[in-house]
Scaffold this active site. Sequence first.
Site, PDB file in Angstrom:
ATOM      1  N   ASP A 176     -54.085  73.968  23.248  1.00 42.39           N
ATOM      2  CA  ASP A 176     -53.713  73.648  21.866  1.00 42.39           C
ATOM      3  C   ASP A 176     -54.649  72.583  21.294  1.00 42.39           C
ATOM      4  OD1 ASP A 176     -52.711  71.752  23.656  1.00 42.39           O
ATOM      5  OD2 ASP A 176     -50.821  71.460  22.599  1.00 42.39           O
ATOM      6  N   ASP A 214     -57.808  66.097  23.514  1.00 44.27           N
ATOM      7  CA  ASP A 214     -57.712  64.729  23.020  1.00 44.27           C
ATOM      8  C   ASP A 214     -58.672  63.864  23.850  1.00 44.27           C
ATOM      9  OD1 ASP A 214     -56.459  62.655  21.493  1.00 44.27           O
ATOM     10  OD2 ASP A 214     -55.070  62.259  23.125  1.00 44.27           O
ATOM     11  N   LYS A 218     -60.091  66.510  18.994  1.00 43.67           N
ATOM     12  CA  LYS A 218     -60.202  65.174  18.375  1.00 43.67           C
ATOM     13  C   LYS A 218     -61.424  64.492  18.991  1.00 43.67           C
ATOM     14  CE  LYS A 218     -55.218  64.186  18.229  1.00 43.67           C
ATOM     15  NZ  LYS A 218     -54.202  63.292  18.814  1.00 43.67           N
TER      16      LYS A 218
HETATM   17  P1  IMP Z   1     -55.878  65.078  26.814  1.00 45.58           P
HETATM   18  O1  IMP Z   1     -55.721  65.246  28.284  1.00 45.58           O
HETATM   19  O2  IMP Z   1     -55.854  63.626  26.409  1.00 45.58           O
HETATM   20  O3  IMP Z   1     -57.059  65.808  26.218  1.00 45.58           O
HETATM   21  O4  IMP Z   1     -54.569  65.618  26.158  1.00 45.58           O
HETATM   22  C1  IMP Z   1     -54.285  66.897  25.952  1.00 45.58           C
HETATM   23  C2  IMP Z   1     -52.803  67.078  25.769  1.00 45.58           C
HETATM   24  O5  IMP Z   1     -52.167  65.964  25.098  1.00 45.58           O
HETATM   25  C3  IMP Z   1     -52.572  68.264  24.894  1.00 45.58           C
HETATM   26  O6  IMP Z   1     -52.523  69.448  25.629  1.00 45.58           O
HETATM   27  C4  IMP Z   1     -51.261  67.908  24.220  1.00 45.58           C
HETATM   28  O7  IMP Z   1     -50.182  68.280  25.057  1.00 45.58           O
HETATM   29  C5  IMP Z   1     -51.261  66.403  24.125  1.00 45.58           C
HETATM   30  N1  IMP Z   1     -51.707  65.944  22.787  1.00 45.58           N
HETATM   31  C6  IMP Z   1     -52.808  65.221  22.504  1.00 45.58           C
HETATM   32  N2  IMP Z   1     -52.900  64.962  21.191  1.00 45.58           N
HETATM   33  C7  IMP Z   1     -51.839  65.551  20.614  1.00 45.58           C
HETATM   34  C8  IMP Z   1     -51.374  65.643  19.246  1.00 45.58           C
HETATM   35  O8  IMP Z   1     -51.975  65.145  18.285  1.00 45.58           O
HETATM   36  N3  IMP Z   1     -50.230  66.354  19.055  1.00 45.58           N
HETATM   37  C9  IMP Z   1     -49.528  66.926  20.072  1.00 45.58           C
HETATM   38  N4  IMP Z   1     -49.930  66.874  21.351  1.00 45.58           N
HETATM   39  C10 IMP Z   1     -51.072  66.180  21.630  1.00 45.58           C
END
Ligand code: IMP
Length: 177
Positions: free
Chosen positions: A99, A102, A130
Amino acid sequence: MEHTTELISAASIAARVDEMAARLDEDYAVLGELVLVGVLKGSFIFLADLARRLSIPHRVEFIAVSSYGDRESDEAGEVRLIMDVRHPIVDKHVLVVEDIVDTGHTLSYLMRLLLARGPASLRACTLLHKPDRRQVDVQIDYVGFEIPDTWVVGYGLDFAERHRTLPNLCELVVDGS
Ligand code: IMP
């Protein structure tokens, strides 16, 4: 209290998902069956829409991960596997469907995990990215939209399990902050 304001309309999402499916159709045309691995829970609506627009042969699998803290992967980037795919992916063309990317910790963990199983190819696709939040260098082959550093809900994405089934992508605004 909190409220949501629209960031990307349902129509814009649909148009972009169309384009992404067309790209995948082209890129995988000669490769044979594609295995889509949706990352639960956030990708379930994106995956459903993307998969139904594909003309190439494909299968759908799901995988679930959680980060300690449960909102987003923490600074240490610790990610846990909660549910694995059902079938072996050895010698398969695999596309991870996220989805949102981040910090990049979740995707980086998943790519390492799946690559170790010897797929014929492994690529990553995300609806949202992002770039300002990235901590880990991980290749993303298909990106729907790049968005600013803000919390996004709707179209599968949640905040504490809320707003997941909004038809559009919205920014979550916490009133008074
Ligand atoms: P990462 O490991 O920091 O890249 O995070 C990824 C996960 O964090 C995604 O699969 C989402 O479950 C959650 N996440 C990060 N940002 C958002 C947001 O803005 N809205 C909802 N879920 C988010």
